[in-house]
Enzyme design. Structure first.
Site, PDB file in Angstrom:
ATOM      1  N   GLY A   1       0.824  -1.220   0.000  1.00  0.00           N
ATOM      2  CA  GLY A   1       0.000   0.000   0.000  1.00  0.00           C
ATOM      3  C   GLY A   1       0.852   1.261   0.000  1.00  0.00           C
TER       4      GLY A   1
ATOM      5  NE  ARG B   1      -5.462   6.416   6.184  1.00  0.00           N
ATOM      6  CZ  ARG B   1      -5.882   5.448   6.966  1.00  0.00           C
ATOM      7  NH1 ARG B   1      -6.516   5.730   8.084  1.00  0.00           N
ATOM      8  NH2 ARG B   1      -5.664   4.178   6.638  1.00  0.00           N
TER       9      ARG B   1
ATOM     10  CB  THR C   1      -5.603  -6.627   3.057  1.00  0.00           C
ATOM     11  OG1 THR C   1      -7.015  -6.617   3.296  1.00  0.00           O
ATOM     12  CG2 THR C   1      -4.996  -5.353   3.614  1.00  0.00           C
TER      13      THR C   1
ATOM     14  CE1 TYR D   1      42.964  17.006   0.090  1.00  0.00           C
ATOM     15  CE2 TYR D   1      41.868  19.128   0.305  1.00  0.00           C
ATOM     16  CZ  TYR D   1      42.082  17.963  -0.390  1.00  0.00           C
ATOM     17  OH  TYR D   1      41.417  17.742  -1.567  1.00  0.00           O
TER      18      TYR D   1
ATOM     19  CB  ALA E   1      53.911  29.934  21.286  1.00  0.00           C
TER      20      ALA E   1
HETATM   21  C1  UD1 Z   1      -6.699  -2.984   7.608  1.00  0.00           C
HETATM   22  C2  UD1 Z   1      -7.854  -3.948   7.901  1.00  0.00           C
HETATM   23  C3  UD1 Z   1      -8.658  -3.418   9.094  1.00  0.00           C
HETATM   24  C4  UD1 Z   1      -7.752  -3.254  10.286  1.00  0.00           C
HETATM   25  C5  UD1 Z   1      -6.560  -2.370   9.940  1.00  0.00           C
HETATM   26  C6  UD1 Z   1      -5.563  -2.406  11.078  1.00  0.00           C
HETATM   27  C7  UD1 Z   1      -8.539  -4.873   5.746  1.00  0.00           C
HETATM   28  C8  UD1 Z   1      -9.562  -4.852   4.673  1.00  0.00           C
HETATM   29  N1  UD1 Z   1      -8.721  -4.029   6.744  1.00  0.00           N
HETATM   30  O1  UD1 Z   1      -7.260  -1.741   7.238  1.00  0.00           O
HETATM   31  O2  UD1 Z   1      -9.698  -4.329   9.417  1.00  0.00           O
HETATM   32  O3  UD1 Z   1      -8.478  -2.701  11.369  1.00  0.00           O
HETATM   33  O4  UD1 Z   1      -5.877  -2.862   8.765  1.00  0.00           O
HETATM   34  O5  UD1 Z   1      -4.541  -1.477  10.866  1.00  0.00           O
HETATM   35  O6  UD1 Z   1      -7.621  -5.654   5.675  1.00  0.00           O
HETATM   36  N2  UD1 Z   1      -1.702  -3.474   1.704  1.00  0.00           N
HETATM   37  C9  UD1 Z   1      -1.229  -4.154   0.598  1.00  0.00           C
HETATM   38  N3  UD1 Z   1      -1.949  -4.126  -0.551  1.00  0.00           N
HETATM   39  C10 UD1 Z   1      -3.134  -3.475  -0.667  1.00  0.00           C
HETATM   40  C11 UD1 Z   1      -3.620  -2.785   0.484  1.00  0.00           C
HETATM   41  C12 UD1 Z   1      -2.886  -2.806   1.641  1.00  0.00           C
HETATM   42  O7  UD1 Z   1      -0.164  -4.760   0.661  1.00  0.00           O
HETATM   43  O8  UD1 Z   1      -3.724  -3.512  -1.756  1.00  0.00           O
HETATM   44  C13 UD1 Z   1      -0.917  -3.502   2.933  1.00  0.00           C
HETATM   45  C14 UD1 Z   1      -0.491  -2.114   3.380  1.00  0.00           C
HETATM   46  O9  UD1 Z   1       0.769  -1.784   2.822  1.00  0.00           O
HETATM   47  C15 UD1 Z   1      -0.424  -2.246   4.893  1.00  0.00           C
HETATM   48  C16 UD1 Z   1      -1.467  -3.323   5.199  1.00  0.00           C
HETATM   49  O10 UD1 Z   1      -1.715  -4.015   3.987  1.00  0.00           O
HETATM   50  O11 UD1 Z   1       0.833  -2.694   5.320  1.00  0.00           O
HETATM   51  C17 UD1 Z   1      -2.764  -2.727   5.720  1.00  0.00           C
HETATM   52  O12 UD1 Z   1      -3.276  -1.848   4.731  1.00  0.00           O
HETATM   53  P1  UD1 Z   1      -4.050  -0.516   5.086  1.00  0.00           P
HETATM   54  O13 UD1 Z   1      -4.413   0.169   3.826  1.00  0.00           O
HETATM   55  O14 UD1 Z   1      -3.307   0.249   6.110  1.00  0.00           O
HETATM   56  O15 UD1 Z   1      -5.388  -1.152   5.723  1.00  0.00           O
HETATM   57  P2  UD1 Z   1      -6.394  -0.461   6.673  1.00  0.00           P
HETATM   58  O16 UD1 Z   1      -7.346   0.349   5.886  1.00  0.00           O
HETATM   59  O17 UD1 Z   1      -5.661   0.199   7.759  1.00  0.00           O
HETATM   60 MG    MG Z   2      -3.520   0.633   8.109  1.00  0.00          MG
END
Ligand code: UD1
Ligand code: MG
Length: 508
Positions: free
Chosen positions: A48, A52, A118, A427, A463
């Site tokens: 991701g 934010r 995710t 130097y 000196a």
């Molecule tokens: C996610 C959870 C949420 C939880 C929260 C905790 C889901 C749908 N939701 O939401 O329930 O409360 O984490 O912090 O899983 N990532 C990817 N690929 C993607 C999207 C995200 O690898 O397509 C990775 C991000 O880099 C990050 C992690 O997954 O390391 C979580 O992603 P993030 O977008 O922060 O999820 P949240 O909206 O916080």
């Molecule tokens: Mg998150």
């Protein structure tokens, strides 16, 4: 619904039942330890962007305690994984991959492009996970404070209850933004609902999904392709697998954390700063418990890579970073910044000294306003005073360089004294040259030592000298032009000035 669930539900008073589970697990049993041999693969989600953070740098590369977030997560994975670690890359994949391969060449990578949630990130790992006869731990690249102890407890709970999926949950002071744990009437977890998809009344649920899970690999690889993106964000949610398990009457485990901070995901700069402060205080507390005295922990900055032995004293606004070690009896005064250095016993570092990649031996005195640069070695009981800079040089036992001096590419023996305002001219515009000041040498103030040059044992330099030739042992070197005094000269000079002023007045 009468479900065969291995793990007892944890009710929404998070302190009671979860603590009980901790206690039960803490004491363990033979069944659990025999199960502990089940292989474990870990997937770290890091594709991701982290919108934010409002940053051109992808979220997992932001630094926490001097270390990119992703390295905290990979460290967690390394501490428990027995069968490999897969990192899911996406946004700025090459930058993240090159950092990780440099630090840990054993990692595997999969690319998620585009990033569709995710669940979609985990789908990219199916090829690698299919047929794997164990469990899959899922960690988040943006959850840096999770401890090995908690992960092990989650894993043990998962094994003990034979769940197909176990979720780490917590009760943060403000659950807004997180996925909430939905339970059926009997209290069993039936779904995780994201903030944007919450149904009426569900926003009152306080228990949240931390984004840390353990899956039975067979269940995971079977269910992932069945996920849909029919939700508010049009994403494939990994969290939907809770509902899938519930529908199939498979046991889902919930393991609740007492300290919500431990599993806090970083999404914004204020969150990053809050976590930095919390982790820093944990480090400082440990040091203080081991005997370090801190006058003001709220303004003391010490990396967790720093080691301190015994009764070290740190004054306010001291920063100690990297691979620094400090031994007992040493006192570091306000405003000093020390990086990757080795500091011995009973050393005093006076205020505002900046020290990098240097070695300071026992009983030495440094500063105030001293600058020790890489490869400076200050011997036992030596003294480096104010406005003195030392680079790539060794200062022998008991030697003193007390004021306004530059020592570079030099070797100074024991009990030498370098007077104020002296410079090793190392130097020539092309290369660096060495200066040797042997034992017992006395260098008078304001001496320029034009390297390469050697000042022999017990020699003295007058000196104000400019030394361009070696000085033999026991000799006195005078390298300055001879002084001439003209008696009464200024009386005549002042008279002349006064006369010229009165001439100007008369003519005006
Ligand atoms: C996610 C959870 C949420 C939880 C929260 C905790 C889901 C749908 N939701 O939401 O329930 O409360 O984490 O912090 O899983 N990532 C990817 N690929 C993607 C999207 C995200 O690898 O397509 C990775 C991000 O880099 C990050 C992690 O997954 O390391 C979580 O992603 P993030 O977008 O922060 O999820 P949240 O909206 O916080
Ligand atoms: Mg998150």
């Amino acid at each position: 619904m009468d479900k065969e669930k291995g793990m007892e539900p944890v009710q929404q008073c998070h302190c009671g039942a979860s603590v009980l589970r901790y206690m039960l697990l803490e004491h363990g049993n033979s069944h659990m330890s025999s199960n502990n041999s089940r292989p474990l693969m870990t997937v770290v989600l890091a594709a991701g962007k982290g919108t934010r953070m409002s940053s051109s740098i992808t979220k997992v590369l932001h630094l926490l305690r001097g270390k990119p977030l992703i390295l905290h997560a990979v460290g967690q994975a390394r501490s428990v994984s027995s069968a490999g670690i897969i990192v899911v890359l996406g946004h700025q994949a090459e930058r993240v991959r090159s950092l990780l391969t440099a630090v840990d060449p054993g990692l595997e990578f999969v690319l998620q492009e585009p990033q569709l949630g995710t669940g979609h990130a985990m789908m990219q790992c199916i090829g690698r996970l299919e047929g794997f006869p164990g469990d899959v731990l899922v960690l988040s690249g943006d959850v840096p404070m999770l401890t090995r102890n908690t992960i092990e407890r989650l894993l043990r709970a998962h094994l003990e209850t034979k769940a197909v999926l176990s979720v780490l949950t917590s009760y943060p002071p403000d659950p807004v933004g997180y996925g909430r744990i939905i339970r059926d009437r009997a209290g069993f977890p039936s779904a995780i609902r994201e903030q944007k998809d919450l149904l009426h009344g569900e926003d009152e649920i306080l228990e949240i999904n931390t984004g840390i899970y353990v899956f039975n690999a067979a269940f995971l690889t079977r269910e992932l392709p069945l996920l849909s993106n029919n939700n508010a964000q049009v994403e494939y949610y990994l969290t939907d697998l809770v509902e899938a398990a519930y529908r199939e009457d498979k046991p889902v485990g919930i393991f609740s954390l007492d300290d919500p901070l431990e599993a806090l995901g970083i999404n914004t700069h204020p969150e990053l700063a809050t976590m930095e402060a919390a982790m820093r205080q944990t480090t400082l507390k440990k040091l203080m418990e081991s005997g370090v005295r801190m006058i003001d922990p709220s303004t003391t900055y010490v990396d967790d890579t720093v080691t301190m032995e015994g009764e070290v004293t740190l004054y306010p606004m001291v920063c100690i970073y990297g691979a620094t070690s400090v031994e007992t009896g040493t006192v570091i005064h306000p405003g000093s910044v020390i990086t990757d250095s080795k500091i011995g016993k009973n050393v005093v570092i006076h205020p505002h000294s900046v020290i990098s990649e240097a070695i300071i031996e026992d009983d030495a005195n440094v500063g105030p306003f001293a600058r020790l640069r890489p490869e400076a070695r200050i011997g036992r009981n030596a003294k480096i005073g104010n406005f003195v800079e030392v680079k790539k040089s060794s200062i022998g036992e008991g030697s003193k360089v007390s004021h306004l001096t530059y020592i570079g590419d030099s070797t100074i023996g024991s009990n030498a004294n370098v007077g104020a305002g002296s410079v090793t001219c190392n130097y020539d515009g092309f290369s660096k040259h060495h200066t040797i000041i042997e034992d017992g040498v006395f260098v008078g103030s304001g001496t320029m030592m034009v390297a390469p040059v050697t000042l022999g044992k017990n020699s003295m330099v007058a000196a104000g000298s400019t030394i361009t030739k070696d000085v033999p042992a026991d000799a006195l070197a005078l390298g300055r032009s001879r002084q001439e005094n003209k008696d009464g000269w200024t009386i005549a000079w002042r008279r002349k000035i006064a006369e010229s002023k009165s001439d100007k007045k008369e003519n005006s």
